[in-house]
Design a protein around this motif. Structure first.
Motif, short mmCIF file in Angstrom:
data_model
loop_
_atom_site.label_atom_id
_atom_site.label_comp_id
_atom_site.label_asym_id
_atom_site.label_seq_id
_atom_site.Cartn_x
_atom_site.Cartn_y
_atom_site.Cartn_z
N PRO A 70 0.81 -1.23 0.00
CA PRO A 70 0.00 0.00 0.00
C PRO A 70 0.84 1.28 0.00
N VAL A 71 2.14 1.18 -0.04
CA VAL A 71 3.12 2.27 -0.11
C VAL A 71 3.26 3.00 1.22
N LEU A 72 2.17 3.57 1.73
CA LEU A 72 2.27 4.34 2.96
C LEU A 72 2.56 3.46 4.18
N THR A 73 2.42 2.17 4.03
CA THR A 73 2.75 1.25 5.12
C THR A 73 4.20 0.77 5.05
N ALA A 74 4.96 1.26 4.07
CA ALA A 74 6.33 0.78 3.88
C ALA A 74 7.20 1.06 5.10
N GLY A 75 7.06 2.24 5.70
CA GLY A 75 7.87 2.58 6.87
C GLY A 75 7.63 1.61 8.02
N ALA A 76 6.36 1.31 8.28
CA ALA A 76 6.02 0.38 9.35
C ALA A 76 6.52 -1.02 9.03
N ALA A 77 6.40 -1.43 7.78
CA ALA A 77 6.83 -2.77 7.38
C ALA A 77 8.34 -2.92 7.52
N ILE A 78 9.09 -1.94 7.05
CA ILE A 78 10.55 -2.00 7.13
C ILE A 78 11.01 -1.93 8.58
N GLY A 79 10.39 -1.06 9.37
CA GLY A 79 10.76 -0.96 10.78
C GLY A 79 10.48 -2.24 11.53
N VAL A 131 26.98 10.56 -3.96
CA VAL A 131 26.00 11.11 -3.02
C VAL A 131 24.90 10.08 -2.75
N ALA A 132 24.44 9.40 -3.81
CA ALA A 132 23.40 8.39 -3.65
C ALA A 132 23.89 7.25 -2.77
N ALA A 133 25.15 6.83 -2.95
CA ALA A 133 25.70 5.75 -2.13
C ALA A 133 25.79 6.17 -0.67
N ALA A 134 26.22 7.42 -0.43
CA ALA A 134 26.32 7.92 0.94
C ALA A 134 24.94 7.98 1.60
N LEU A 135 23.95 8.41 0.84
CA LEU A 135 22.58 8.45 1.38
C LEU A 135 22.04 7.04 1.64
N LEU A 136 22.44 6.09 0.82
CA LEU A 136 22.05 4.70 1.06
C LEU A 136 22.61 4.21 2.39
N GLY A 142 1.49 -2.27 13.96
CA GLY A 142 0.43 -1.32 14.27
C GLY A 142 0.96 -0.03 14.88
N ARG A 143 1.92 -0.18 15.83
CA ARG A 143 2.49 1.02 16.46
C ARG A 143 3.33 1.84 15.49
N GLY A 144 3.85 1.18 14.46
CA GLY A 144 4.73 1.89 13.53
C GLY A 144 4.05 2.50 12.33
N LEU A 145 2.74 2.30 12.19
CA LEU A 145 2.05 2.79 11.00
C LEU A 145 2.14 4.31 10.84
N LEU A 146 1.67 5.04 11.85
CA LEU A 146 1.69 6.51 11.74
C LEU A 146 3.10 7.08 11.73
N PRO A 147 4.01 6.66 12.65
CA PRO A 147 5.37 7.20 12.60
C PRO A 147 6.10 6.87 11.30
N GLY A 148 5.69 5.78 10.63
CA GLY A 148 6.39 5.38 9.42
C GLY A 148 5.97 6.14 8.17
N VAL A 149 4.83 6.83 8.21
CA VAL A 149 4.34 7.55 7.03
C VAL A 149 5.29 8.66 6.60
N PRO A 150 5.72 9.57 7.50
CA PRO A 150 6.67 10.60 7.07
C PRO A 150 7.98 10.02 6.53
N ALA A 151 8.46 8.94 7.17
CA ALA A 151 9.69 8.31 6.70
C ALA A 151 9.50 7.77 5.28
N THR A 152 8.35 7.18 5.03
CA THR A 152 8.06 6.65 3.69
C THR A 152 8.03 7.76 2.65
N LEU A 153 7.35 8.85 2.96
CA LEU A 153 7.23 9.96 2.01
C LEU A 153 8.58 10.60 1.74
N LEU A 154 9.38 10.80 2.78
CA LEU A 154 10.71 11.38 2.59
C LEU A 154 11.61 10.44 1.77
N GLY A 155 11.51 9.15 2.05
CA GLY A 155 12.30 8.19 1.30
C GLY A 155 11.93 8.17 -0.18
#
Length: 205
Positions: free
Chosen positions: A36-45, A116-121, A71-84
């Protein structure tokens, strides 16, 4: 002298196969949970926390723990997903424009962008490891900790960058159906690198 009964059981090929299957399943579940994309942060965390537990204790968290962390990581993970996603999109656009000659810079600009991309990775990998160490949440707190680690221990960031870059290249080269499996191995790899090199320790939240 330690008795035979007190010695830990010796691992054999069956343990290796079981670990490989576990990591493959972890990668598949992580990719499915990220669909669902917006759940990526919670899934990865959540997956990062599971790998941390496995490496630290030798056992995986229970299904109940995994669902609770997700479940606890869903909302905190959304900004991380969007920034990523924004960072990936920007870098991809720059690389494409430089490679096709649509913007000036040529080979020098392309090499600089790749560096730069490698450093960000490497930085992103450090953040994911930190999130895993705090139970799959705490993205905002993990960002400055990972930055401090990369500044204080550039070799750590370089090792994480190299590991992540290899994972990305393998993801491009392998058949698409194998990419989810690769995700689990990539998570285990960055955690293994982080355990061999110092990262800022954080208390569980």
């Amino acid at each position: 002298m330690e008795s035979r009964a007190e010695q830990p059981p010796r691992r054999d090929w069956r343990d290796t196969v079981r670990d490989g299957a576990d990591l493959a399943l972890l990668g598949i579940l992580t990719v499915l949970a990220s669909a669902p994309v917006l759940t990526a942060g919670a899934a990865i965390g959540t997956a990062s926390a599971a790998v941390h537990d496995w490496l630290a204790t030798g056992s995986w968290p229970t299904a109940r723990q995994i669902i609770s962390r997700f479940g606890r990581g869903l909302l905190p993970g959304v900004p991380a997903t969007l920034l990523g996603l924004a960072a990936v999109g920007l870098l991809a656009t720059n690389l494409t424009a430089l490679a096709t000659g649509r913007v000036p810079g040529g080979g020098v600009g392309l090499v600089a962008t790749v560096v730069v991309a490698a450093a960000l990775l490497g930085y992103a990998a450090a953040i994911v490891v930190e999130v895993g160490r705090t139970g799959g949440t705490g993205w905002a707190a993990a960002v400055p900790r990972a930055a401090r680690t990369c500044l204080d221990h550039p070799a750590t960031c370089a090792a994480l960058a190299g590991t992540s870059l290899v994972a990305v290249l393998l993801g491009v080269l392998v058949t698409p159906v194998a990419v989810p499996i690769l995700a689990g191995y990539a998570l285990a790899a960055v955690h293994a690198v982080a355990r061999r090199r110092p990262l800022t320790r954080a208390e569980l939240s």
